[in-house]
Scaffold this motif. Sequence first.
Motif, PDB file in Angstrom:
ATOM      1  N   GLU A 146       0.786  -1.432   0.064  1.00  0.00           N
ATOM      2  CA  GLU A 146       0.027  -0.511  -0.332  1.00  0.00           C
ATOM      3  C   GLU A 146       1.219   1.351   0.251  1.00  0.00           C
ATOM      4  OE1 GLU A 146      -3.236   0.322   2.434  1.00  0.00           O
ATOM      5  OE2 GLU A 146      -4.004  -1.621   2.580  1.00  0.00           O
ATOM      6  N   GLY A 147       0.212   2.583  -0.385  1.00  0.00           N
ATOM      7  CA  GLY A 147       1.072   4.209  -0.272  1.00  0.00           C
ATOM      8  C   GLY A 147       1.621   3.960  -1.557  1.00  0.00           C
ATOM      9  N   ASN A 162      -5.873   2.110   6.424  1.00  0.00           N
ATOM     10  CA  ASN A 162      -4.882   1.307   7.350  1.00  0.00           C
ATOM     11  C   ASN A 162      -3.726   3.073   8.113  1.00  0.00           C
ATOM     12  OD1 ASN A 162      -4.781  -1.662   7.589  1.00  0.00           O
ATOM     13  ND2 ASN A 162      -4.813  -1.696   4.993  1.00  0.00           N
ATOM     14  N   GLU A 163      -4.009   3.691   6.771  1.00  0.00           N
ATOM     15  CA  GLU A 163      -2.774   4.851   7.692  1.00  0.00           C
ATOM     16  C   GLU A 163      -3.907   5.696   8.021  1.00  0.00           C
ATOM     17  OE1 GLU A 163      -2.703   9.144   4.923  1.00  0.00           O
ATOM     18  OE2 GLU A 163      -1.215   8.109   4.468  1.00  0.00           O
ATOM     19  N   GLU A 164      -5.168   5.663   8.421  1.00  0.00           N
ATOM     20  CA  GLU A 164      -5.580   6.715   9.506  1.00  0.00           C
ATOM     21  C   GLU A 164      -5.686   6.147  10.528  1.00  0.00           C
ATOM     22  OE1 GLU A 164      -9.061   9.444   6.652  1.00  0.00           O
ATOM     23  OE2 GLU A 164      -9.518   7.186   8.133  1.00  0.00           O
ATOM     24  N   TYR A 165      -6.049   4.115  10.544  1.00  0.00           N
ATOM     25  CA  TYR A 165      -5.478   3.152  11.359  1.00  0.00           C
ATOM     26  C   TYR A 165      -4.608   3.209  12.611  1.00  0.00           C
ATOM     27  CZ  TYR A 165      -5.772  -0.553  14.304  1.00  0.00           C
ATOM     28  OH  TYR A 165      -5.230  -1.832  14.977  1.00  0.00           O
ATOM     29  N   ILE A 166      -3.583   3.152  11.836  1.00  0.00           N
ATOM     30  CA  ILE A 166      -2.115   3.580  12.191  1.00  0.00           C
ATOM     31  C   ILE A 166      -1.438   4.564  12.958  1.00  0.00           C
ATOM     32  CG2 ILE A 166       0.167   3.409  11.636  1.00  0.00           C
ATOM     33  CD1 ILE A 166      -0.104   1.521   9.965  1.00  0.00           C
ATOM     34  N   TYR A 287       1.655  -5.032   3.194  1.00  0.00           N
ATOM     35  CA  TYR A 287       2.639  -3.887   3.669  1.00  0.00           C
ATOM     36  C   TYR A 287       2.747  -2.290   3.292  1.00  0.00           C
ATOM     37  CZ  TYR A 287       5.289  -8.288   3.754  1.00  0.00           C
ATOM     38  OH  TYR A 287       6.144  -9.274   3.239  1.00  0.00           O
ATOM     39  N   ILE A 288       2.867  -1.898   4.194  1.00  0.00           N
ATOM     40  CA  ILE A 288       2.209  -0.255   4.315  1.00  0.00           C
ATOM     41  C   ILE A 288       3.346   0.258   4.242  1.00  0.00           C
ATOM     42  CG2 ILE A 288       0.940   1.814   5.517  1.00  0.00           C
ATOM     43  CD1 ILE A 288      -0.223  -0.506   5.547  1.00  0.00           C
ATOM     44  N   ASN A 289       3.185   1.648   3.573  1.00  0.00           N
ATOM     45  CA  ASN A 289       4.566   2.790   2.715  1.00  0.00           C
ATOM     46  C   ASN A 289       4.247   3.073   3.823  1.00  0.00           C
ATOM     47  OD1 ASN A 289       6.401   4.778   1.356  1.00  0.00           O
ATOM     48  ND2 ASN A 289       4.666   4.873   0.009  1.00  0.00           N
ATOM     49  N   PRO A 290       6.491   3.231   4.967  1.00  0.00           N
ATOM     50  CA  PRO A 290       6.494   4.074   5.395  1.00  0.00           C
ATOM     51  C   PRO A 290       6.288   5.658   5.398  1.00  0.00           C
ATOM     52  CG  PRO A 290       8.090   2.597   5.344  1.00  0.00           C
ATOM     53  CD  PRO A 290       7.290   2.051   4.449  1.00  0.00           C
ATOM     54  N   ARG A 291       6.451   6.080   4.413  1.00  0.00           N
ATOM     55  CA  ARG A 291       6.242   7.540   4.240  1.00  0.00           C
ATOM     56  C   ARG A 291       5.056   7.609   4.395  1.00  0.00           C
ATOM     57  NH1 ARG A 291       9.688  10.789   1.520  1.00  0.00           N
ATOM     58  NH2 ARG A 291      11.625   9.466   0.521  1.00  0.00           N
ATOM     59  N   SER A 292       3.992   6.809   4.157  1.00  0.00           N
ATOM     60  CA  SER A 292       2.261   7.604   4.619  1.00  0.00           C
ATOM     61  C   SER A 292       1.991   8.117   6.250  1.00  0.00           C
ATOM     62  CB  SER A 292       1.432   6.196   4.182  1.00  0.00           C
ATOM     63  OG  SER A 292       1.268   5.054   4.327  1.00  0.00           O
ATOM     64  N   VAL A 293       3.211   6.972   6.913  1.00  0.00           N
ATOM     65  CA  VAL A 293       3.118   6.840   8.243  1.00  0.00           C
ATOM     66  C   VAL A 293       4.127   8.272   9.212  1.00  0.00           C
ATOM     67  CG1 VAL A 293       3.150   5.585  10.779  1.00  0.00           C
ATOM     68  CG2 VAL A 293       2.268   4.681   8.210  1.00  0.00           C
ATOM     69  N   LEU A 294       5.364   8.231   8.233  1.00  0.00           N
ATOM     70  CA  LEU A 294       5.823   9.069   9.031  1.00  0.00           C
ATOM     71  C   LEU A 294       7.015   9.749   7.692  1.00  0.00           C
ATOM     72  CD1 LEU A 294       8.448   6.193  10.532  1.00  0.00           C
ATOM     73  CD2 LEU A 294       7.132   7.922  11.476  1.00  0.00           C
ATOM     74  N   GLU A 295       7.555  11.206   8.611  1.00  0.00           N
ATOM     75  CA  GLU A 295       8.219  11.823   7.223  1.00  0.00           C
ATOM     76  C   GLU A 295       9.823  11.934   7.197  1.00  0.00           C
ATOM     77  OE1 GLU A 295       7.540  15.526   8.202  1.00  0.00           O
ATOM     78  OE2 GLU A 295       5.378  15.778   8.266  1.00  0.00           O
ATOM     79  N   PHE A 296      10.137  11.354   6.233  1.00  0.00           N
ATOM     80  CA  PHE A 296      11.618  11.159   6.091  1.00  0.00           C
ATOM     81  C   PHE A 296      12.327  12.373   5.541  1.00  0.00           C
ATOM     82  CE2 PHE A 296       9.372   7.115   6.575  1.00  0.00           C
ATOM     83  CZ  PHE A 296      10.571   6.667   7.625  1.00  0.00           C
TER      84      PHE A 296
END
Length: 296
Positions: A146-147, A162-166, A287-296
């Motif tokens: 995803e992402g 999934n993004e909102e849930y996390i 599998y979730i794209n980490p960019r959808s949860v964190l800023e890198f």
Amino acid sequence: MERTLSPEEKIRRAEEIYNRRRNQQVRTTVATVKVSDEKKYGLFKKMILQILICLVIYFIFHLIQSSNYIFSEDVINKAKEILSYDVNFQSMYQQFVEFVNTQINGNVEKEEESDNEQKEENQNNTTQEVNNEAIGGADLGNIIMEGIEVANQKEEIKEETNEEYIKNNFSFIKPVEGVVSSEFGPRTSNNPQVSKNHAGIDIAANTGTSIVAAMDGTVILDSTTGDYGYHLKIENQDVITLYAHCSKLLVKQGDTVTKGQKIAEVGETGKAFGAHLHFEIIRGNTYINPRSVLEF
């Protein structure tokens, strides 16, 4: 020279022609009725023959039941079992008559409905360019990711859920400071170390750089083998974070860790090219794209 007909002869010839045509129509109608009757009586003959066959079979079983010396006990018992069935001949006859009438009168109705729907979906997956040589990761084949920007609206809704849930249920921080060297999703490269489907994100950093837990949780795996090399999995409810290609692991399976706690050091173990951290976020089997949860 053609002879001129009198009015009486013309009338007589017209009457002969009319009578011949009328007789032909009558013969045609009689033939049609005869064929229809033959077909109708043929069906009834067939019905009567089938009824007679059923009666003969029933009589044979009854004979078997009454003959204690000709047939074995097993055969007699089986015959009794068959004769015990409740056969309603009147109902069978009525159903057969209704079927014959339907066929003769041509009142059978057939309805066929077919709906053919074709859906064409085109997904334009942008090839991710590697920022530097610090890339790697296991090739997971056709993984669920995803992402990625796709044209499929359902996948977009699923990603957002999934993004909102996390974001609503967990608190994340970056696991290491560094430069993103390979993005999440499909990749193309001539380097055999580069997997085609990247399940996480690669963050380039010097060997020995501290890696911290991105969230609270329990270590469910510490391993030093496989494509991921030295790697950890930390679980919190139904969300898992993975830290791979480490040079050193500082926690073990069963340990409880807190967000920001040092758990490993950056390395180049397993299927990797260049020192970096391969970081994944997984919810269930997705599998979730980490960019959808964190800023890198």
